[in-house]
Design a protein around this motif. Sequence first.
Motif, PDB file in Angstrom:
ATOM      1  N   LEU A  39       0.831  -1.209   0.000  1.00  0.00           N
ATOM      2  CA  LEU A  39       0.000   0.000   0.000  1.00  0.00           C
ATOM      3  C   LEU A  39       0.865   1.259   0.000  1.00  0.00           C
ATOM      4  CD1 LEU A  39      -2.793  -1.053   2.525  1.00  0.00           C
ATOM      5  CD2 LEU A  39      -2.999  -0.861   0.032  1.00  0.00           C
ATOM      6  N   SER A  40       1.923   1.241   0.767  1.00  0.00           N
ATOM      7  CA  SER A  40       2.828   2.386   0.837  1.00  0.00           C
ATOM      8  C   SER A  40       3.505   2.645  -0.510  1.00  0.00           C
ATOM      9  CB  SER A  40       3.875   2.138   1.925  1.00  0.00           C
ATOM     10  OG  SER A  40       4.800   3.171   1.973  1.00  0.00           O
ATOM     11  N   GLU A  41       3.973   1.594  -1.147  1.00  0.00           N
ATOM     12  CA  GLU A  41       4.602   1.734  -2.473  1.00  0.00           C
ATOM     13  C   GLU A  41       3.585   2.232  -3.501  1.00  0.00           C
ATOM     14  OE1 GLU A  41       7.761   1.691  -3.241  1.00  0.00           O
ATOM     15  OE2 GLU A  41       8.327   1.139  -1.198  1.00  0.00           O
ATOM     16  N   ASN A  42       2.356   1.756  -3.382  1.00  0.00           N
ATOM     17  CA  ASN A  42       1.296   2.232  -4.271  1.00  0.00           C
ATOM     18  C   ASN A  42       1.062   3.735  -4.071  1.00  0.00           C
ATOM     19  OD1 ASN A  42      -1.133   1.844  -6.087  1.00  0.00           O
ATOM     20  ND2 ASN A  42      -2.089   2.621  -4.231  1.00  0.00           N
ATOM     21  N   ASP A  43       1.017   4.179  -2.803  1.00  0.00           N
ATOM     22  CA  ASP A  43       0.845   5.609  -2.511  1.00  0.00           C
ATOM     23  C   ASP A  43       1.945   6.438  -3.169  1.00  0.00           C
ATOM     24  OD1 ASP A  43      -1.413   5.102  -0.974  1.00  0.00           O
ATOM     25  OD2 ASP A  43      -0.400   5.407   0.954  1.00  0.00           O
ATOM     26  N   LYS A  44       3.173   5.933  -3.131  1.00  0.00           N
ATOM     27  CA  LYS A  44       4.299   6.650  -3.742  1.00  0.00           C
ATOM     28  C   LYS A  44       4.100   6.808  -5.247  1.00  0.00           C
ATOM     29  CE  LYS A  44       7.741   5.044  -0.398  1.00  0.00           C
ATOM     30  NZ  LYS A  44       8.941   4.177  -0.235  1.00  0.00           N
ATOM     31  N   ILE A  45       3.615   5.759  -5.880  1.00  0.00           N
ATOM     32  CA  ILE A  45       3.389   5.823  -7.325  1.00  0.00           C
ATOM     33  C   ILE A  45       2.302   6.848  -7.648  1.00  0.00           C
ATOM     34  CG2 ILE A  45       2.461   4.549  -9.315  1.00  0.00           C
ATOM     35  CD1 ILE A  45       4.027   2.123  -8.266  1.00  0.00           C
ATOM     36  N   VAL A  46       1.207   6.813  -6.910  1.00  0.00           N
ATOM     37  CA  VAL A  46       0.135   7.784  -7.145  1.00  0.00           C
ATOM     38  C   VAL A  46       0.680   9.198  -6.952  1.00  0.00           C
ATOM     39  CG1 VAL A  46      -2.102   8.650  -6.352  1.00  0.00           C
ATOM     40  CG2 VAL A  46      -1.733   6.186  -6.572  1.00  0.00           C
ATOM     41  N   GLN A  47       1.476   9.398  -5.905  1.00  0.00           N
ATOM     42  CA  GLN A  47       2.059  10.720  -5.632  1.00  0.00           C
ATOM     43  C   GLN A  47       2.913  11.201  -6.807  1.00  0.00           C
ATOM     44  OE1 GLN A  47       1.767  13.808  -4.026  1.00  0.00           O
ATOM     45  NE2 GLN A  47       0.990  12.331  -2.568  1.00  0.00           N
ATOM     46  N   SER A 120      -6.709   0.292   5.688  1.00  0.00           N
ATOM     47  CA  SER A 120      -5.682   1.150   6.290  1.00  0.00           C
ATOM     48  C   SER A 120      -5.808   2.609   5.851  1.00  0.00           C
ATOM     49  CB  SER A 120      -4.276   0.644   5.940  1.00  0.00           C
ATOM     50  OG  SER A 120      -4.049  -0.618   6.473  1.00  0.00           O
ATOM     51  N   GLY A 121      -7.020   3.117   5.786  1.00  0.00           N
ATOM     52  CA  GLY A 121      -7.229   4.515   5.405  1.00  0.00           C
ATOM     53  C   GLY A 121      -7.176   4.773   3.913  1.00  0.00           C
ATOM     54  N   ARG A 122      -7.035   3.711   3.122  1.00  0.00           N
ATOM     55  CA  ARG A 122      -7.006   3.859   1.661  1.00  0.00           C
ATOM     56  C   ARG A 122      -8.386   3.566   1.104  1.00  0.00           C
ATOM     57  NH1 ARG A 122      -2.116   2.390   4.040  1.00  0.00           N
ATOM     58  NH2 ARG A 122      -0.375   3.276   2.915  1.00  0.00           N
ATOM     59  N   ASN A 123      -8.649   4.164  -0.052  1.00  0.00           N
ATOM     60  CA  ASN A 123      -9.929   3.974  -0.715  1.00  0.00           C
ATOM     61  C   ASN A 123      -9.738   3.732  -2.193  1.00  0.00           C
ATOM     62  OD1 ASN A 123     -12.070   4.535   1.374  1.00  0.00           O
ATOM     63  ND2 ASN A 123     -10.794   6.350   1.607  1.00  0.00           N
ATOM     64  N   ARG A 124     -10.769   3.180  -2.796  1.00  0.00           N
ATOM     65  CA  ARG A 124     -10.793   2.949  -4.234  1.00  0.00           C
ATOM     66  C   ARG A 124     -11.500   4.127  -4.890  1.00  0.00           C
ATOM     67  NH1 ARG A 124     -13.861  -1.975  -7.404  1.00  0.00           N
ATOM     68  NH2 ARG A 124     -13.241  -1.306  -9.486  1.00  0.00           N
ATOM     69  N   PHE A 125     -10.922   4.597  -5.981  1.00  0.00           N
ATOM     70  CA  PHE A 125     -11.499   5.686  -6.759  1.00  0.00           C
ATOM     71  C   PHE A 125     -11.611   5.236  -8.208  1.00  0.00           C
ATOM     72  CE2 PHE A 125      -9.260   7.530  -3.196  1.00  0.00           C
ATOM     73  CZ  PHE A 125     -10.160   8.452  -2.701  1.00  0.00           C
ATOM     74  N   SER A 137      -4.763   7.144  -0.309  1.00  0.00           N
ATOM     75  CA  SER A 137      -5.128   7.491   1.061  1.00  0.00           C
ATOM     76  C   SER A 137      -6.198   8.567   1.088  1.00  0.00           C
ATOM     77  CB  SER A 137      -3.898   8.007   1.812  1.00  0.00           C
ATOM     78  OG  SER A 137      -2.925   7.012   1.895  1.00  0.00           O
ATOM     79  N   GLY A 138      -7.034   8.500   2.103  1.00  0.00           N
ATOM     80  CA  GLY A 138      -8.041   9.527   2.319  1.00  0.00           C
ATOM     81  C   GLY A 138      -9.275   9.355   1.459  1.00  0.00           C
ATOM     82  N   MET A 139     -10.080  10.411   1.455  1.00  0.00           N
ATOM     83  CA  MET A 139     -11.345  10.362   0.716  1.00  0.00           C
ATOM     84  C   MET A 139     -11.413  11.421  -0.380  1.00  0.00           C
ATOM     85  SD  MET A 139     -13.922   9.521   3.843  1.00  0.00           S
ATOM     86  CE  MET A 139     -15.295   9.120   2.791  1.00  0.00           C
ATOM     87  N   ARG A 140     -10.416  12.298  -0.443  1.00  0.00           N
ATOM     88  CA  ARG A 140     -10.406  13.355  -1.448  1.00  0.00           C
ATOM     89  C   ARG A 140      -9.904  12.806  -2.780  1.00  0.00           C
ATOM     90  NH1 ARG A 140      -7.142  18.912  -1.492  1.00  0.00           N
ATOM     91  NH2 ARG A 140      -8.204  19.800  -3.285  1.00  0.00           N
ATOM     92  N   ILE A 141     -10.538  13.233  -3.852  1.00  0.00           N
ATOM     93  CA  ILE A 141     -10.188  12.739  -5.184  1.00  0.00           C
ATOM     94  C   ILE A 141      -8.979  13.493  -5.737  1.00  0.00           C
ATOM     95  CG2 ILE A 141     -10.993  12.529  -7.574  1.00  0.00           C
ATOM     96  CD1 ILE A 141     -13.847  12.214  -6.278  1.00  0.00           C
ATOM     97  N   PHE A 142      -7.949  12.709  -6.072  1.00  0.00           N
ATOM     98  CA  PHE A 142      -6.761  13.205  -6.761  1.00  0.00           C
ATOM     99  C   PHE A 142      -6.516  12.233  -7.913  1.00  0.00           C
ATOM    100  CE2 PHE A 142      -5.932  14.559  -2.326  1.00  0.00           C
ATOM    101  CZ  PHE A 142      -5.804  15.927  -2.532  1.00  0.00           C
ATOM    102  N   ASN A 143      -6.997  12.565  -9.088  1.00  0.00           N
ATOM    103  CA  ASN A 143      -6.909  11.675 -10.236  1.00  0.00           C
ATOM    104  C   ASN A 143      -5.483  11.651 -10.792  1.00  0.00           C
ATOM    105  OD1 ASN A 143      -7.067  10.481 -12.796  1.00  0.00           O
ATOM    106  ND2 ASN A 143      -9.148  11.205 -13.116  1.00  0.00           N
TER     107      ASN A 143
END
Length: 157
Positions: A39-47, A120-125, A137-143
Motif C-alpha cells: 500500500l505504501s509503495e502504491n501511494d508513492k506511485i500515485v504521488q 488502512s485509510g485507503r480507498n478505491r477511486f 489514502s483519504g477520501m479526497r479525489i486526486f486523479n
Amino acid sequence: MKRSAILLLLPAFITILYCGKKELKPITESEKPLFEKVLSENDKIVQVLLTTENISPNVTELISSLNSLESAKGGLETSASEMKTVLEEAKSSDIKVSFEAYSKFSEILAETMKVRSLQSGRNRFYCPMVKKTWVYSGMRIFNPYAPDMRDCGDLIP
C-alpha cells in the motif's frame, strides 16, 4: 412432473454452489506489514503520477513488495501473484498500456483490501472519463491519470 424434476435437481444445484465457493486462506501476521508495504509503495506511485505528466509509473519497488508478500505463502499469496502479473505490463513505455495495467492492478488491490478488510485509510477511486481505477489514502479525489482533471472521479465503496 416439473415439481419432481426440480426437487431432484435442487440438491445437486446446492451442492455445486457450495462446493464452488472457495474458502479464503487466512492472512498470517507476517503478511500484514508486507501488505502495508504494498500500500505504501502504491501511494508513492500515485504521488509521482500526481506531480508529473505523461510518464509510465516506475513499478519496480511495488513489484518487489509484491514478491515479498507472495513469498510469505499466506492468505494473500494468490492476490499478490495476480497483482504482480498484471503490473508487469505497467513497465511499458507506452503510457496508455502502462496506465491500463496500473488500473487493473488497482482493481485487484482494491478488491483484496475490501474482501480482507485491509483498507488502512485507503480507498478505491474511479474516473469515468478515463475509465481507470486507483487506490489512494483519504477520501479526497486526486486523479493520477488526467492532469487536466485532477478532481474528476468517484469514491467507490
